[in-house]
Design a protein around this motif. Structure first.
Motif, PDB file in Angstrom:
ATOM      1  N   VAL A  64      -0.003  -1.571  32.647  1.00 43.54           N
ATOM      2  CA  VAL A  64       0.019  -0.234  32.773  1.00 43.54           C
ATOM      3  C   VAL A  64      -1.067   0.480  32.133  1.00 43.54           C
ATOM      4  N   SER A  65      -1.847   1.119  32.724  1.00 43.32           N
ATOM      5  CA  SER A  65      -3.250   1.551  32.218  1.00 43.32           C
ATOM      6  C   SER A  65      -2.970   2.699  30.978  1.00 43.32           C
ATOM      7  N   GLU A  66      -3.522   2.855  30.156  1.00 42.16           N
ATOM      8  CA  GLU A  66      -3.418   3.780  29.019  1.00 42.16           C
ATOM      9  C   GLU A  66      -3.507   5.308  29.727  1.00 42.16           C
ATOM     10  N   ASP A  67      -4.485   5.549  30.475  1.00 42.74           N
ATOM     11  CA  ASP A  67      -4.628   6.679  31.053  1.00 42.74           C
ATOM     12  C   ASP A  67      -3.226   7.382  31.916  1.00 42.74           C
ATOM     13  N   GLU A  68      -3.010   5.968  32.587  1.00 44.80           N
ATOM     14  CA  GLU A  68      -1.788   6.500  33.712  1.00 44.80           C
ATOM     15  C   GLU A  68      -0.602   6.841  32.770  1.00 44.80           C
ATOM     16  N   VAL A  69      -0.423   6.125  31.826  1.00 36.48           N
ATOM     17  CA  VAL A  69       0.704   6.474  30.990  1.00 36.48           C
ATOM     18  C   VAL A  69       0.664   7.565  30.077  1.00 36.48           C
ATOM     19  N   ARG A  70      -0.690   8.151  29.685  1.00 35.38           N
ATOM     20  CA  ARG A  70      -0.809   9.347  29.090  1.00 35.38           C
ATOM     21  C   ARG A  70      -0.256  10.468  30.176  1.00 35.38           C
ATOM     22  N   ALA A  71      -0.869  10.033  31.456  1.00 34.73           N
ATOM     23  CA  ALA A  71      -0.445  11.297  32.256  1.00 34.73           C
ATOM     24  C   ALA A  71       0.961  11.424  32.962  1.00 34.73           C
ATOM     25  N   ASN A  72       1.556  10.366  32.847  1.00 35.32           N
ATOM     26  CA  ASN A  72       2.810  10.209  33.529  1.00 35.32           C
ATOM     27  C   ASN A  72       3.641   9.168  32.572  1.00 35.32           C
ATOM     28  N   TYR A  73       4.503   9.547  31.811  1.00 31.62           N
ATOM     29  CA  TYR A  73       5.285   8.591  30.906  1.00 31.62           C
ATOM     30  C   TYR A  73       6.073   7.736  31.785  1.00 31.62           C
ATOM     31  N   LYS A  74       6.400   7.933  33.094  1.00 32.43           N
ATOM     32  CA  LYS A  74       7.296   7.476  33.904  1.00 32.43           C
ATOM     33  C   LYS A  74       6.548   6.085  34.420  1.00 32.43           C
ATOM     34  N   ALA A  75       5.179   6.370  34.617  1.00 28.10           N
ATOM     35  CA  ALA A  75       4.497   5.016  34.930  1.00 28.10           C
ATOM     36  C   ALA A  75       4.599   3.697  33.969  1.00 28.10           C
ATOM     37  N   LEU A  76       5.185   3.958  32.835  1.00 26.44           N
ATOM     38  CA  LEU A  76       5.683   2.749  32.158  1.00 26.44           C
ATOM     39  C   LEU A  76       6.651   1.763  33.040  1.00 26.44           C
ATOM     40  N   ALA A  77       7.482   2.118  34.072  1.00 30.92           N
ATOM     41  CA  ALA A  77       8.183   1.215  35.054  1.00 30.92           C
ATOM     42  C   ALA A  77       7.929   1.471  36.380  1.00 30.92           C
ATOM     43  N   ASN A  78       7.012   2.513  36.805  1.00 30.79           N
ATOM     44  CA  ASN A  78       6.550   2.870  37.914  1.00 30.79           C
ATOM     45  C   ASN A  78       5.223   2.629  38.344  1.00 30.79           C
ATOM     46  N   THR A  79       4.729   1.421  38.248  1.00 32.01           N
ATOM     47  CA  THR A  79       3.427   1.242  38.520  1.00 32.01           C
ATOM     48  C   THR A  79       3.183   1.211  39.983  1.00 32.01           C
ATOM     49  N   ALA A  80       1.917   0.913  40.538  1.00 28.75           N
ATOM     50  CA  ALA A  80       1.538   0.742  42.082  1.00 28.75           C
ATOM     51  C   ALA A  80       2.163  -0.888  42.228  1.00 28.75           C
ATOM     52  N   ILE A  81       1.775  -1.678  41.530  1.00 25.36           N
ATOM     53  CA  ILE A  81       2.540  -3.023  41.742  1.00 25.36           C
ATOM     54  C   ILE A  81       3.983  -3.072  42.201  1.00 25.36           C
ATOM     55  N   ARG A  82       4.484  -2.231  41.318  1.00 18.59           N
ATOM     56  CA  ARG A  82       6.161  -2.119  41.373  1.00 18.59           C
ATOM     57  C   ARG A  82       6.439  -1.474  42.643  1.00 18.59           C
ATOM     58  N   LYS A  83       5.631  -0.390  43.101  1.00 22.34           N
ATOM     59  CA  LYS A  83       5.952   0.357  44.292  1.00 22.34           C
ATOM     60  C   LYS A  83       5.792  -0.403  45.552  1.00 22.34           C
ATOM     61  N   ARG A  84       4.851  -1.406  45.339  1.00 25.00           N
ATOM     62  CA  ARG A  84       4.411  -2.076  46.454  1.00 25.00           C
ATOM     63  C   ARG A  84       5.687  -3.109  46.594  1.00 25.00           C
ATOM     64  N   GLU A  85       6.152  -4.031  45.417  1.00 21.86           N
ATOM     65  CA  GLU A  85       7.191  -4.843  45.717  1.00 21.86           C
ATOM     66  C   GLU A  85       8.527  -3.922  46.390  1.00 21.86           C
ATOM     67  N   ARG A  86       8.730  -2.903  45.756  1.00 17.56           N
ATOM     68  CA  ARG A  86       9.925  -2.237  46.249  1.00 17.56           C
ATOM     69  C   ARG A  86       9.791  -1.967  47.846  1.00 17.56           C
ATOM     70  N   ALA A  87       8.645  -1.757  48.283  1.00 23.44           N
ATOM     71  CA  ALA A  87       8.323  -1.488  49.834  1.00 23.44           C
ATOM     72  C   ALA A  87       8.669  -2.863  50.449  1.00 23.44           C
ATOM     73  N   GLU A  88       8.223  -4.085  49.888  1.00 22.50           N
ATOM     74  CA  GLU A  88       8.209  -5.286  50.480  1.00 22.50           C
ATOM     75  C   GLU A  88       9.774  -5.597  50.691  1.00 22.50           C
ATOM     76  N   MET A  89      10.658  -5.135  49.500  1.00 19.94           N
ATOM     77  CA  MET A  89      11.844  -5.732  49.361  1.00 19.94           C
ATOM     78  C   MET A  89      12.729  -4.872  50.413  1.00 19.94           C
ATOM     79  N   GLN A  90      12.180  -3.629  50.618  1.00 23.45           N
ATOM     80  CA  GLN A  90      12.797  -2.724  51.854  1.00 23.45           C
ATOM     81  C   GLN A  90      12.849  -3.596  53.126  1.00 23.45           C
ATOM     82  N   GLN A  91      11.851  -4.356  53.485  1.00 24.32           N
ATOM     83  CA  GLN A  91      11.291  -4.816  54.584  1.00 24.32           C
ATOM     84  C   GLN A  91      11.814  -6.224  54.703  1.00 24.32           C
ATOM     85  N   GLY A  92      12.461  -6.911  53.436  1.00 25.53           N
ATOM     86  CA  GLY A  92      12.864  -8.082  53.629  1.00 25.53           C
ATOM     87  C   GLY A  92      11.918  -8.996  53.014  1.00 25.53           C
ATOM     88  N   ILE A  93      10.813  -8.758  52.841  1.00 30.66           N
ATOM     89  CA  ILE A  93       9.483  -9.742  52.446  1.00 30.66           C
ATOM     90  C   ILE A  93       9.989 -10.173  50.833  1.00 30.66           C
TER      91      ILE A  93
END
Ligand code: SF4
Ligand code: SF4
Length: 454
Positions: A58-87
């Motif tokens: 997680v980038s330092e800038d991202e986490v300074r702007a939004n502490y929830k980015a610790l576990a809500n990264t772009a990669i994580r969000k893409r994988e959630r979308a894949e799981m919603q589609q059964g990928i």
């Protein structure tokens, strides 16, 4: 591992039935952990969902702007979308591999989804993939300070490992170690080792104060050795002044002096559900080889001290690499003696198959050796499974390991690669012996004949 009280299996429902009812009805790859579970290494800013997928930063800038980015990264969000589609998302290979063994194999995807209620899972499944989620289960490492340098660990997780590399230089000629576990001191993982300020730790404590202390049902501290981190004791201070119901776990190697163990006992009194997870997979000299710096007598004494504390539950995590198997049955016997002495939960054990570095995988062993281990484990399971001391989860872990040991090793790589992994196995332990004053063939005589052919 014991079934936690808030797991959402219906009465008499098996894990297979749960999977069909709650998970397969959503998609073929759904896993609640992708939304509600995170492992975060605050010393390096690395994060992943459960501990299996390779972590990302997680980038330092991202986490300074939004502490929830610790576990809500772009990669994580893409994988959630894949799981919603059964990928099947790439990072969750660990689970797909277990499921592809066939039959009724249950992967961690099921165990890590059953922790959440059906409504929370439905909300995850129907959510907008850009949404930030507050965690329910968090595994967190404050830093990599550790007094041990286990053979299956590396400098990214242990300052004692860092000293080995700094004092003796990189390990040489490990052709298959594409991730370079042993060739450098992993400075990124220790960027904040001596700094006054760490934006990731700050983000965690902000999120903790704002939301996590309410939303988390499970919090696990890992390391390094968390008892050596000042942030662990800061968190214990918070619990001294605030009351929260949650499942609290700490991974500790339990190679600590009595005053630290006593401080841990004092801290445990402020937390309702206090669990200590400690790693071991062999007895005596074998354990001390596998986990450099480990002392069997210190560990068993500390185990006994904690086992006698009524508010503390003890769990054993066994890391199953190629060299863990020869002493595993003896270690399981030791666990059984403790269970008989204390209770069925003291300790519970899990058998966690080591995948990286690949040259330490159980699958690099020749099939006749693996089959020998598999039949020892099957005999142990059949002898004890109805003893009243074993949980269903423990028997399932045994079943899973036995099946895994009989797998074809071509999943490790293309033809010819296994031979290179075996060469690297010998190269690694030859160097490990020289640096740590150990002796592989004396410690693991059942492997000597094969080892000497490599
Ligand atoms: S699918 Fe498996 S590896 Fe992926 S997050 Fe879930 S439990 Fe972890
Ligand atoms: S105790 Fe844990 S962190 Fe320390 S070296 Fe061993 S595996 Fe790594």
């Amino acid at each position: 591992m014991a079934k936690h009280s808030d797991q959402k299996l219906k009465a008499d429902e098996t894990f297979q039935q749960y999977k069909a009812r709650v998970m397969d009805s959503k998609s073929a790859s759904f896993c609640g952990a992708k939304w509600y579970y995170s492992t975060i290494w605050l010393g390096s800013g690395m994060t992943t969902s459960c501990h299996h997928p390779l972590p990302h930063r997680v980038s330092e800038d991202e986490v300074r702007a939004n502490y929830k980015a610790l576990a809500n990264t772009a990669i994580r969000k893409r994988e959630r979308a894949e799981m919603q589609q059964g990928i099947r998302c790439h990072g969750c290979d660990y689970c797909w591999r277990i499921e592809d063994l066939g039959g009724d194999q249950i992967s961690d995807r099921v165990y890590k989804t059953v922790l959440y209620d059906d409504l929370a899972l439905e909300q995850a499944y129907t959510s907008d993939a850009s949404q930030d989620f507050d965690l329910k289960y968090l595994e967190i490492s404050f830093d990599r300070t550790c007094n041990l340098a286990c053979s299956y660990c590396n400098p990214a997780f242990s300052t004692t490992w860092v000293k080995d590399i700094k004092n003796n230089g990189p390990y040489e000629v490990l052709v298959t170690d594409a991730q370079d576990h042993y060739t450098h001191a992993h400075g990124d993982a220790g960027k904040y080792d001596h700094a006054d300020e760490n934006p990731y730790v700050e983000a965690f404590f902000k999120w903790w104060e704002a939301d996590l202390n309410h939303t988390l049902t499970h919090l696990r501290l890992t390391g390094g050795e968390p008892l050596m981190s000042k942030h662990t004791w800061k968190l214990f201070d918070w619990f001294e002044n605030n009351s929260r119901e949650l499942y609290f776990a700490i991974n500790s190697n339990l190679i600590s002096k009595p005053d630290i163990i006593n401080k841990l006992i004092t801290a445990s009194k402020n937390i309702s559900d206090f669990n200590v997870y400690t790693s071991c997979e062999s007895v005596g000299a074998r354990a001390e080889y596998i986990r450099d710096g480990f002392e069997w007598n210190t560990w068993t004494n500390n185990f006994d001290t904690l086992a006698n504390e009524p508010g503390i539950k003890l769990h054993s995590m066994c890391t199953i690499g190629a060299i863990s198997l020869g002493g595993l049955v003896e270690y399981l016997d030791w666990c059984l003696v403790q269970k008989a002495k204390y209770n069925k939960d003291t300790p519970t054990f899990t058998l966690n198959i080591q995948r990286f570095p690949k040259c330490q995988s159980p699958l690099i062993l020749p099939m006749h050796i693996r089959e020998g281990y598999a039949s020892q484990l099957a005999e142990w399971r059949d002898t004890h499974k109805d003893s009243g001391h074993l949980h269903a989860m423990e028997v399932e872990h045994l079943n899973r390991l036995i099946d895994y040991l009989q797998e074809n090793n071509n999943q490790l790589g293309p033809p010819g690669y296994i031979e290179q992994l075996q060469k690297d196995f010998k190269s690694y332990y030859t160097q490990f012996d020289a640096r740590r004053n150990k002796n592989f063939t004396e410690t693991f005589p059942e492997l000597t004949e094969w080892y000497n052919t490599l």
